[in-house]
Design a protein around this motif. Sequence first.
Motif, short mmCIF file in Angstrom:
data_model
loop_
_atom_site.label_atom_id
_atom_site.label_comp_id
_atom_site.label_asym_id
_atom_site.label_seq_id
_atom_site.Cartn_x
_atom_site.Cartn_y
_atom_site.Cartn_z
N ASN A 156 0.82 -1.21 0.00
CA ASN A 156 0.00 0.00 0.00
C ASN A 156 0.86 1.26 0.00
OD1 ASN A 156 -2.71 1.42 0.44
ND2 ASN A 156 -1.48 2.21 2.12
N GLU A 157 1.89 1.30 0.83
CA GLU A 157 2.63 2.54 1.03
C GLU A 157 3.66 2.81 -0.05
OE1 GLU A 157 4.94 5.06 4.43
OE2 GLU A 157 4.08 3.14 4.95
N GLY A 158 4.32 1.79 -0.54
CA GLY A 158 5.40 2.01 -1.49
C GLY A 158 6.68 2.40 -0.78
N ASP A 159 7.73 2.66 -1.56
CA ASP A 159 9.01 2.98 -0.93
C ASP A 159 9.17 4.48 -0.74
OD1 ASP A 159 9.91 4.10 -3.36
OD2 ASP A 159 10.67 2.17 -4.04
N SER A 160 10.25 4.84 -0.07
CA SER A 160 10.46 6.26 0.29
C SER A 160 10.71 7.14 -0.92
CB SER A 160 11.63 6.37 1.27
OG SER A 160 12.82 5.85 0.70
N ASP A 161 11.13 6.57 -2.05
CA ASP A 161 11.39 7.39 -3.24
C ASP A 161 10.14 8.10 -3.74
OD1 ASP A 161 14.01 6.60 -3.17
OD2 ASP A 161 13.82 5.10 -4.75
N ILE A 162 8.98 7.43 -3.63
CA ILE A 162 7.71 8.05 -4.05
C ILE A 162 7.49 9.33 -3.27
CG2 ILE A 162 5.19 7.80 -4.08
CD1 ILE A 162 5.63 4.76 -4.28
N TRP A 163 7.68 9.25 -1.96
CA TRP A 163 7.36 10.38 -1.09
C TRP A 163 8.45 11.44 -1.11
CZ3 TRP A 163 2.75 9.56 -1.47
CH2 TRP A 163 2.21 8.27 -1.39
N ALA A 164 9.68 11.04 -1.44
CA ALA A 164 10.74 12.03 -1.60
C ALA A 164 10.39 12.99 -2.74
CB ALA A 164 12.08 11.34 -1.87
N THR A 165 9.77 12.46 -3.80
CA THR A 165 9.35 13.31 -4.92
C THR A 165 8.30 14.31 -4.47
OG1 THR A 165 9.78 11.52 -6.48
CG2 THR A 165 8.36 13.31 -7.24
N TYR A 166 7.32 13.85 -3.67
CA TYR A 166 6.31 14.77 -3.16
C TYR A 166 6.91 15.80 -2.22
CZ TYR A 166 2.18 12.54 -5.15
OH TYR A 166 1.23 12.08 -6.01
N LEU A 167 7.83 15.36 -1.36
CA LEU A 167 8.47 16.28 -0.42
C LEU A 167 9.17 17.43 -1.13
CD1 LEU A 167 9.94 13.76 2.15
CD2 LEU A 167 8.50 15.69 2.74
N SER A 168 9.85 17.11 -2.23
CA SER A 168 10.57 18.15 -2.95
C SER A 168 9.65 18.98 -3.84
CB SER A 168 11.70 17.53 -3.79
OG SER A 168 11.19 16.63 -4.73
N SER A 169 8.59 18.36 -4.34
CA SER A 169 7.69 19.07 -5.26
C SER A 169 6.62 19.88 -4.55
CB SER A 169 6.99 18.06 -6.19
OG SER A 169 7.92 17.29 -6.90
N PHE A 170 6.13 19.38 -3.41
CA PHE A 170 5.01 20.00 -2.70
C PHE A 170 5.35 20.12 -1.20
CE2 PHE A 170 3.30 17.38 -6.19
CZ PHE A 170 2.68 18.35 -6.95
N PRO A 171 6.34 20.93 -0.84
CA PRO A 171 6.78 20.97 0.57
C PRO A 171 5.70 21.41 1.56
CG PRO A 171 7.80 22.74 -0.70
CD PRO A 171 7.13 21.84 -1.69
N ASP A 172 4.74 22.21 1.12
CA ASP A 172 3.67 22.64 2.04
C ASP A 172 2.75 21.50 2.44
OD1 ASP A 172 4.60 25.20 1.90
OD2 ASP A 172 3.04 25.94 0.56
N THR A 173 2.80 20.39 1.72
CA THR A 173 1.86 19.30 1.98
C THR A 173 2.40 18.26 2.96
OG1 THR A 173 2.61 17.96 0.10
CG2 THR A 173 0.87 19.60 -0.32
N PHE A 174 3.60 18.46 3.47
CA PHE A 174 4.20 17.59 4.49
C PHE A 174 4.71 18.48 5.62
CE2 PHE A 174 4.23 14.80 0.94
CZ PHE A 174 4.44 13.50 1.38
N GLN A 175 4.26 18.24 6.84
CA GLN A 175 4.79 18.97 7.99
C GLN A 175 4.99 18.01 9.15
OE1 GLN A 175 2.91 22.77 8.81
NE2 GLN A 175 2.72 23.23 6.65
N TYR A 176 5.88 18.40 10.09
CA TYR A 176 6.39 17.46 11.07
C TYR A 176 6.32 18.03 12.48
CZ TYR A 176 8.60 16.93 6.57
OH TYR A 176 8.80 16.88 5.22
N VAL A 177 6.23 17.11 13.43
CA VAL A 177 6.46 17.43 14.85
C VAL A 177 7.80 16.78 15.19
CG1 VAL A 177 5.64 17.17 17.22
CG2 VAL A 177 3.99 17.43 15.35
N VAL A 178 8.71 17.56 15.77
CA VAL A 178 10.04 17.04 16.13
C VAL A 178 10.25 17.18 17.63
CG1 VAL A 178 11.02 17.52 13.86
CG2 VAL A 178 11.18 19.24 15.66
N ASN A 179 11.11 16.31 18.18
CA ASN A 179 11.44 16.40 19.60
C ASN A 179 12.69 17.25 19.78
OD1 ASN A 179 13.61 14.74 18.94
ND2 ASN A 179 12.72 12.90 19.83
N GLU A 180 13.18 17.30 21.01
CA GLU A 180 14.34 18.17 21.31
C GLU A 180 15.60 17.70 20.60
OE1 GLU A 180 13.95 14.97 24.36
OE2 GLU A 180 12.59 16.46 23.50
N ARG A 181 15.63 16.46 20.12
CA ARG A 181 16.80 15.96 19.38
C ARG A 181 16.59 16.09 17.86
NH1 ARG A 181 15.73 12.31 23.34
NH2 ARG A 181 14.82 10.78 21.90
#
Length: 195
Positions: free
Chosen positions: A19-44
């Motif tokens: 269902n999910e596919g590999d990370s290369d699919i989503w790397a393309t979206y991350l670079s093409s549509f950066p507003d559509t992926f956002q993250y919560v990060v910890n102190e590290r």
Amino acid sequence: ISKQLVSNDKSLYGELSENEGDSDIWATYLSSFPDTFQYVVNERCEIIGNWSVLAPTSEQVEEIRNGSYLESSFCASETEFLLFPNPEGYFGYILNLSLNEAWQSSKNYNILIDSFMNQLYQWTEDGVFFKHWFVNVFRPDHEALYRSLGFKFLCNNKNHGKIYELSMNPYPKQQPWHKYPEMRNLYESFFSSID
């Protein structure tokens, strides 16, 4: 980043590679549509949660609605480009809106959901509206989360998961939608203009 997101998904959902596919699919979206992926990060600066969305085409939505579409089938060149106002509105698909298990607290969920809602509001101010949202849900706690956001069960996915749908007309009344009265006004004005 895409490798970390896929790793986080596998920890949450188990092996969903078909269902999910590999990370290369989503790397393309991350670079093409950066507003559509956002993250919560910890102190590290580790990604402990994220939301990600895309805009499927009408043809893809037909398959989503009958439970036959796999997220690994999405391709950046074949989805809608979320930049310009669409006079009929876009379809939205939530790829993910989750926190890693060790970080699932109400405080962190509020941070994650507020980030998502703030981006939706920004798009709305830019004239980008969504007529329906879809998501494939894999966990009972996530089903409860999406129901609390106003999503309704649509069908089982034929591979894995359950498809839920949210119509934006009428504008949802649940938390956290009612915290954005100006977004509601803009949506009501948009839908009244296309009726």
